[in-house]
Design a protein around this motif. Structure first.
Motif, mmCIF file in Angstrom:
data_model
loop_
_atom_site.group_PDB
_atom_site.id
_atom_site.type_symbol
_atom_site.label_atom_id
_atom_site.label_comp_id
_atom_site.label_asym_id
_atom_site.label_seq_id
_atom_site.Cartn_x
_atom_site.Cartn_y
_atom_site.Cartn_z
ATOM 1 N N ARG A 48 28.691 -79.705 47.246
ATOM 2 C CA ARG A 48 29.523 -79.818 46.061
ATOM 3 C C ARG A 48 29.782 -78.403 45.536
ATOM 4 N N PRO A 49 30.921 -78.173 44.880
ATOM 5 C CA PRO A 49 31.247 -76.823 44.400
ATOM 6 C C PRO A 49 30.416 -76.407 43.194
ATOM 7 N N ASP A 50 30.417 -75.097 42.920
ATOM 8 C CA ASP A 50 29.730 -74.552 41.751
ATOM 9 C C ASP A 50 30.229 -75.230 40.471
ATOM 10 N N ASN A 51 29.351 -75.297 39.490
ATOM 11 C CA ASN A 51 29.716 -75.756 38.142
ATOM 12 C C ASN A 51 30.318 -77.163 38.142
ATOM 13 N N SER A 52 29.711 -78.063 38.906
ATOM 14 C CA SER A 52 30.249 -79.414 39.054
ATOM 15 C C SER A 52 29.745 -80.397 38.003
ATOM 16 N N TYR A 53 28.554 -80.170 37.435
ATOM 17 C CA TYR A 53 27.904 -81.205 36.635
ATOM 18 C C TYR A 53 27.408 -80.669 35.294
ATOM 19 N N ASN A 54 27.384 -81.572 34.324
ATOM 20 C CA ASN A 54 26.739 -81.281 33.040
ATOM 21 C C ASN A 54 25.229 -81.504 33.102
ATOM 22 N N TYR A 55 24.827 -82.466 33.958
ATOM 23 C CA TYR A 55 23.414 -82.843 34.040
ATOM 24 C C TYR A 55 22.993 -83.026 35.491
ATOM 25 N N ILE A 56 21.733 -82.698 35.753
ATOM 26 C CA ILE A 56 21.082 -83.082 37.008
ATOM 27 C C ILE A 56 19.761 -83.742 36.639
ATOM 28 N N TYR A 57 19.514 -84.865 37.263
ATOM 29 C CA TYR A 57 18.301 -85.646 37.012
ATOM 30 C C TYR A 57 17.593 -85.860 38.346
ATOM 31 N N CYS A 58 16.287 -85.658 38.347
ATOM 32 C CA CYS A 58 15.519 -85.802 39.591
ATOM 33 C C CYS A 58 14.181 -86.449 39.241
ATOM 34 N N SER A 59 14.004 -87.701 39.654
ATOM 35 C CA SER A 59 12.829 -88.474 39.271
ATOM 36 C C SER A 59 11.976 -88.841 40.480
ATOM 37 N N HIS A 60 10.729 -88.407 40.444
ATOM 38 C CA HIS A 60 9.726 -88.749 41.454
ATOM 39 C C HIS A 60 10.228 -88.444 42.868
ATOM 40 N N VAL A 61 10.634 -87.186 43.024
ATOM 41 C CA VAL A 61 11.093 -86.655 44.307
ATOM 42 C C VAL A 61 10.240 -85.473 44.747
ATOM 43 N N PHE A 62 9.915 -84.574 43.816
ATOM 44 C CA PHE A 62 9.254 -83.324 44.170
ATOM 45 C C PHE A 62 7.922 -83.542 44.892
ATOM 46 N N GLU A 63 7.215 -84.612 44.532
ATOM 47 C CA GLU A 63 5.892 -84.842 45.137
ATOM 48 C C GLU A 63 5.980 -85.230 46.608
ATOM 49 N N HIS A 64 7.193 -85.511 47.100
ATOM 50 C CA HIS A 64 7.405 -85.885 48.502
ATOM 51 C C HIS A 64 7.831 -84.696 49.365
ATOM 52 N N LEU A 65 7.992 -83.525 48.756
ATOM 53 C CA LEU A 65 8.627 -82.400 49.439
ATOM 54 C C LEU A 65 7.744 -81.166 49.443
ATOM 55 N N LEU A 66 8.003 -80.290 50.412
ATOM 56 C CA LEU A 66 7.321 -79.007 50.475
ATOM 57 C C LEU A 66 7.866 -78.061 49.414
ATOM 58 N N ASP A 67 7.099 -77.021 49.112
ATOM 59 C CA ASP A 67 7.492 -76.055 48.087
ATOM 60 C C ASP A 67 8.877 -75.477 48.336
ATOM 61 N N GLU A 68 9.141 -75.097 49.584
ATOM 62 C CA GLU A 68 10.414 -74.453 49.894
ATOM 63 C C GLU A 68 11.599 -75.392 49.692
ATOM 64 N N SER A 69 11.388 -76.677 49.929
ATOM 65 C CA SER A 69 12.456 -77.650 49.710
ATOM 66 C C SER A 69 12.733 -77.836 48.221
ATOM 67 N N VAL A 70 11.687 -77.881 47.416
ATOM 68 C CA VAL A 70 11.859 -77.983 45.970
ATOM 69 C C VAL A 70 12.566 -76.745 45.430
ATOM 70 N N ASN A 71 12.186 -75.588 45.934
ATOM 71 C CA ASN A 71 12.845 -74.365 45.486
ATOM 72 C C ASN A 71 14.342 -74.407 45.793
ATOM 73 N N ASN A 72 14.703 -74.955 46.953
ATOM 74 C CA ASN A 72 16.116 -75.071 47.304
ATOM 75 C C ASN A 72 16.850 -76.032 46.364
ATOM 76 N N ILE A 73 16.199 -77.140 46.007
ATOM 77 C CA ILE A 73 16.815 -78.087 45.072
ATOM 78 C C ILE A 73 17.106 -77.393 43.740
ATOM 79 N N LEU A 74 16.159 -76.613 43.254
ATOM 80 C CA LEU A 74 16.345 -75.954 41.966
ATOM 81 C C LEU A 74 17.384 -74.842 42.050
ATOM 82 N N TYR A 75 17.405 -74.116 43.148
ATOM 83 C CA TYR A 75 18.436 -73.095 43.351
ATOM 84 C C TYR A 75 19.819 -73.736 43.350
ATOM 85 N N GLU A 76 19.943 -74.840 44.098
ATOM 86 C CA GLU A 76 21.220 -75.540 44.186
ATOM 87 C C GLU A 76 21.588 -76.197 42.847
#
Length: 256
Positions: A48-76
């Motif tokens: 998706r392009p830059d500046n697409s959303y007003n909100y991002i919500y992420c519920s009970h996902v981080f505990e399933h992922l490695l640190d580097e994957s979570v960092n990518n989610i937050l960067y994105e």
């Protein structure tokens, strides 16, 4: 588009929100087709392009992922949010879970019934935090290539962690070391089986760790909330904050 729900699941349907999920793992067997089919294990841009959303919500996902994957989610997420956009994250608070275990407060429903067992609170704690360290991991006990020096406390054929060893680590090394010790065991299995066991909890998060990851991805105004409180009315109500509230953490931040 108002918002993006990362790891939304098929039952999230709110106007002007997109759902991001991955149909190539154990969660993708129900015919559900998300708006964005994206493998969160991979370190790639969300399409998706830059500046697409007003909100991002992420519920009970981080505990399933490695640190580097979570960092990518937050960067994105920072890239995808508009200026002053808000990200809201909820996940198991490992400090709450640890407190519940140490104070013998019942953590969850009786997982042990699946194996006709009455589980201790430690069993429930470990299964909810570091699933691959638990003695009842399914279908991977044939893997014997992990060698651990603590053979008195860890079954070297299955490398599960028992209660005595966990408490020994906690007492001698401290909470953060113990969390990371368990995470490293889980990381091995996550890399070996990235999709097959996608429902397993493998990674620890608390206020301190999530705040660190938010800050290094250029978020500010980081605040902790309770279940149905938010900086925005668009992030509470039906569809939000419903998963395991008795040991969840709710945190929000703004894009710089």
């Amino acid at each position: 588009m108002k918002g993006l729900n990362i790891g939304a699941g098929p039952n999230f349907n709110i106007k002007d929100w997109e759902k991001l999920d991955y149909t190539g793992n154990s969660y993708g067997d129900n015919g559900y087709i998300p708006d964005i089919n994206f493998d969160l294990n991979k370190i790639e841009p969300i399409p998706r392009p830059d500046n697409s959303y007003n909100y991002i919500y992420c519920s009970h996902v981080f505990e399933h992922l490695l640190d580097e994957s979570v960092n990518n989610i937050l960067y994105e997420s920072n890239r995808l949010l508009k200026k002053d956009g808000i990200i809201r994250i909820t996940c198991p608070d490992y400090d709450k879970l640890l407190y519940m275990y140490l104070n013998n407060i019942k953590i969850n429903w009786d997982y042990g019934s699946k194996w006709n067992e009455q589980w201790s609170n430690f069993d429930c704690f470990l299964y909810n935090t570091f699933s691959f360290c638990h003695r009842r991991r399914e279908n991977i006990n044939e893997d014997k290539d992990y060698i651990n020096e603590d053979k008195d406390y860890i079954n070297e054929d299955k490398d599960y962690i028992n209660e005595d060893f966990f408490n020994k680590l906690l007492k001698e090394k401290g909470k953060k070391y113990t969390y990371n010790y368990c995470y490293e065991i889980c990381k091995k299995y996550k890399l070996k089986y990235p999709d097959k066991f996608s429902g397993s909890h493998i990674n620890w998060w608390n206020e301190e760790k999530i705040t660190e990851y938010l800050q290094k991805n250029n978020f500010n105004d980081i605040k902790l909330y309770i279940q149905n409180e938010s900086n925005s009315k668009d992030l509470i109500g039906n569809g939000f904050n419903n998963t395991l509230p008795h040991f969840s953490l709710y945190i929000e931040a703004k894009k710089l």
